[in-house]
Design a protein around this motif. Sequence first.
Motif, PDB file in Angstrom:
ATOM      1  N   VAL A   1     -50.970  17.412  31.427  1.00 35.38           N
ATOM      2  CA  VAL A   1     -51.316  18.331  30.335  1.00 35.38           C
ATOM      3  C   VAL A   1     -50.116  18.649  29.456  1.00 35.38           C
ATOM      4  O   VAL A   1     -50.275  18.884  28.259  1.00 35.38           O
TER       5      VAL A   1
ATOM      6  N   LEU B   1     -50.113  16.220  26.736  1.00 34.55           N
ATOM      7  CA  LEU B   1     -51.176  16.546  25.781  1.00 34.55           C
ATOM      8  C   LEU B   1     -50.751  17.708  24.888  1.00 34.55           C
ATOM      9  O   LEU B   1     -50.952  17.684  23.670  1.00 34.55           O
ATOM     10  N   ASP B   2     -50.138  18.717  25.505  1.00 30.96           N
ATOM     11  CA  ASP B   2     -49.667  19.883  24.747  1.00 30.96           C
ATOM     12  C   ASP B   2     -48.590  19.485  23.737  1.00 30.96           C
ATOM     13  O   ASP B   2     -48.603  19.947  22.596  1.00 30.96           O
TER      14      ASP B   2
ATOM     15  N   SER C   1     -56.448  18.905  26.526  1.00 29.76           N
ATOM     16  CA  SER C   1     -55.594  19.640  27.452  1.00 29.76           C
ATOM     17  C   SER C   1     -56.359  20.763  28.139  1.00 29.76           C
ATOM     18  O   SER C   1     -56.269  20.934  29.358  1.00 29.76           O
TER      19      SER C   1
ATOM     20  N   ALA D   1     -51.810  25.432  25.695  1.00 32.36           N
ATOM     21  CA  ALA D   1     -52.884  24.852  24.900  1.00 32.36           C
ATOM     22  C   ALA D   1     -53.575  25.917  24.050  1.00 32.36           C
ATOM     23  O   ALA D   1     -53.882  25.685  22.875  1.00 32.36           O
TER      24      ALA D   1
END
Length: 75
Positions: free
Chosen positions: A19, A22-23, A45, A55
């Motif tokens: 994650v 993704l962030d 995320s 997120a």
Amino acid sequence: YEESEASYQAALEADPEAVYSLDNMAFLKYQQGEYAEATEWIEASIEKDTENAIAYKNRALVQQALGDLDAAKID
């Protein structure tokens, strides 16, 4: 930005569940003003970790940039 994006893409290829990658990608896209794409990364995320404060912060930043202050306050 290109080097950062390539690094984040490589990290996601190595670990699609990460994650933090993704962030980072979401924040990069936010910084570039690519709000729709940032939102896609943010939602991915949140889908993987519903308690991911980063997120939600990123989503609030995007919503604020789009002028949706009510939604930004919720996040």
